[in-house]
Design a protein around this motif. Structure first.
Motif, PDB file in Angstrom:
ATOM      1  N   GLN A 198       2.982  -3.206   9.566  1.00 37.75           N
ATOM      2  CA  GLN A 198       2.783  -2.690   8.216  1.00 37.75           C
ATOM      3  C   GLN A 198       4.135  -2.421   7.563  1.00 37.75           C
ATOM      4  O   GLN A 198       4.988  -1.744   8.142  1.00 37.75           O
ATOM      5  CB  GLN A 198       1.969  -1.386   8.277  1.00 37.75           C
ATOM      6  CG  GLN A 198       1.705  -0.765   6.929  1.00 37.75           C
ATOM      7  CD  GLN A 198       0.940   0.550   7.028  1.00 37.75           C
ATOM      8  OE1 GLN A 198       0.640   1.173   6.020  1.00 37.75           O
ATOM      9  NE2 GLN A 198       0.618   0.993   8.241  1.00 37.75           N
ATOM     10  N   LEU A 199       4.303  -2.949   6.376  1.00 33.74           N
ATOM     11  CA  LEU A 199       5.530  -2.773   5.619  1.00 33.74           C
ATOM     12  C   LEU A 199       5.175  -2.090   4.300  1.00 33.74           C
ATOM     13  O   LEU A 199       4.312  -2.576   3.559  1.00 33.74           O
ATOM     14  CB  LEU A 199       6.170  -4.135   5.346  1.00 33.74           C
ATOM     15  CG  LEU A 199       7.666  -4.182   5.066  1.00 33.74           C
ATOM     16  CD1 LEU A 199       8.447  -3.785   6.320  1.00 33.74           C
ATOM     17  CD2 LEU A 199       8.071  -5.582   4.621  1.00 33.74           C
ATOM     18  N   ARG A 200       5.823  -0.955   4.001  1.00 37.71           N
ATOM     19  CA  ARG A 200       5.526  -0.181   2.792  1.00 37.71           C
ATOM     20  C   ARG A 200       6.797   0.062   1.987  1.00 37.71           C
ATOM     21  O   ARG A 200       7.828   0.435   2.536  1.00 37.71           O
ATOM     22  CB  ARG A 200       4.899   1.163   3.169  1.00 37.71           C
ATOM     23  CG  ARG A 200       3.514   1.052   3.795  1.00 37.71           C
ATOM     24  CD  ARG A 200       2.444   0.877   2.756  1.00 37.71           C
ATOM     25  NE  ARG A 200       1.127   0.650   3.358  1.00 37.71           N
ATOM     26  CZ  ARG A 200      -0.005   0.588   2.667  1.00 37.71           C
ATOM     27  NH1 ARG A 200       0.025   0.749   1.344  1.00 37.71           N
ATOM     28  NH2 ARG A 200      -1.149   0.364   3.269  1.00 37.71           N
ATOM     29  N   ALA A 201       6.678  -0.134   0.677  1.00 41.61           N
ATOM     30  CA  ALA A 201       7.754   0.184  -0.250  1.00 41.61           C
ATOM     31  C   ALA A 201       7.385   1.457  -1.004  1.00 41.61           C
ATOM     32  O   ALA A 201       6.240   1.606  -1.454  1.00 41.61           O
ATOM     33  CB  ALA A 201       7.970  -0.970  -1.224  1.00 41.61           C
ATOM     34  N   VAL A 202       8.328   2.356  -1.152  1.00 43.79           N
ATOM     35  CA  VAL A 202       8.044   3.656  -1.774  1.00 43.79           C
ATOM     36  C   VAL A 202       8.027   3.538  -3.298  1.00 43.79           C
ATOM     37  O   VAL A 202       9.022   3.150  -3.911  1.00 43.79           O
ATOM     38  CB  VAL A 202       9.071   4.709  -1.333  1.00 43.79           C
ATOM     39  CG1 VAL A 202       8.896   5.998  -2.127  1.00 43.79           C
ATOM     40  CG2 VAL A 202       8.926   4.985   0.157  1.00 43.79           C
TER      41      VAL A 202
END
Length: 241
Positions: A198-202
């Motif tokens: 899982q890759l998340r950008a703030v």
């Protein structure tokens, strides 16, 4: 077999993979992402949509792993600032279990039943938390996140809408990010025996509503760059901090 790339919304999937069109929510479709053939899915917002859509998609039997791409809120903008990208290595679902008045989260073990039906004390029992070796999971899919910083995240059905709740959740669980689908997607992949990343950008500070302390366009741009670096490793290994 291809990787299944999952995003909650078409907006996130289009930004992440630099594609112009997406299929309807819940429908798997094929595309080329940065020169790599992948399957793609817009699962919908929230744990119910995410679990149902991914479960249906995995029934196809032609998926080598699941890569979740999306935006998230940050509990600590000093550690996880607007526009940064994080490789998630743990998810907590704070809403499973017994929930008492005045509490910010449920007692996951209070019901006495593991989420996955495991017997008490079994090594594979799952309650409110999932953790994994994120680089190893990516490697199983033939992918590499390079030096992307890692973070733990909370998956919620109700987004934290004020600073008081955000502070209570951060203090109890020590998570860096908040999202609405990660636990459900990771759980479905775990039960299916598939690698998950899982890759998340703030995009915002947890507890702050627009327009204060939000930068969705910046987060989507960062997500696209990070997705390219993972799916097309020859493009480089630098990541925003």
């Amino acid at each position: 077999m291809p990787v299944l790339v999952v995003a909650a919304t078409g907006l996130e999937l289009r930004a992440a993979l630099c594609v112009g069109e997406t299929a309807r929510q819940g429908e798997v479709f094929e595309l080329s992402a940065f020169g790599r053939p992948v399957l793609a899915l817009v699962c919908g917002i929230g744990v119910v949509n995410a679990g149902l859509a991914l479960g249906k998609a995995l029934a196809r039997g032609d998926v080598t792993g699941v890569l979740n791409l999306g935006v998230a809120g940050s509990f600590d903008l000093a550690a996880h600032p607007l526009g940064c990208v994080r490789l998630v290595e743990a998810e907590t679902w704070p809403e499973f279990g017994l929930l008492f008045s005045g509490q910010c989260a449920a007692d996951a073990r209070g019901l006495g039943f593991a989420l996955n039906g495991a017997a008490p004390g079994d090594a594979d029992e799952i309650f409110e938390r999932l953790a994994w070796d994120a680089p190893a999971e990516l490697a199983r899919m033939g992918l590499d996140a390079g030096g992307c910083p890692r973070a733990a995240s909370l998956t919620v059905s109700g987004v934290s809408a004020d600073a008081e709740r955000a502070q209570a959740l951060a203090a109890r669980f020590g998570a860096g990010l908040e999202n609405m689908e990660g636990f459900a997607l990771g759980y479905a992949a775990r039960l299916s025996g598939l690698p998950f990343a899982q890759l998340r950008a703030v995009s915002n500070a947890v507890g702050a509503r627009p327009p204060h302390r939000w930068d969705l366009p910046g987060a989507l741009a960062a997500l696209g760059l990070a997705a390219q670096q993972i799916l097309a490793p020859q493009a480089g290994s630098a990541h925003r901090v």
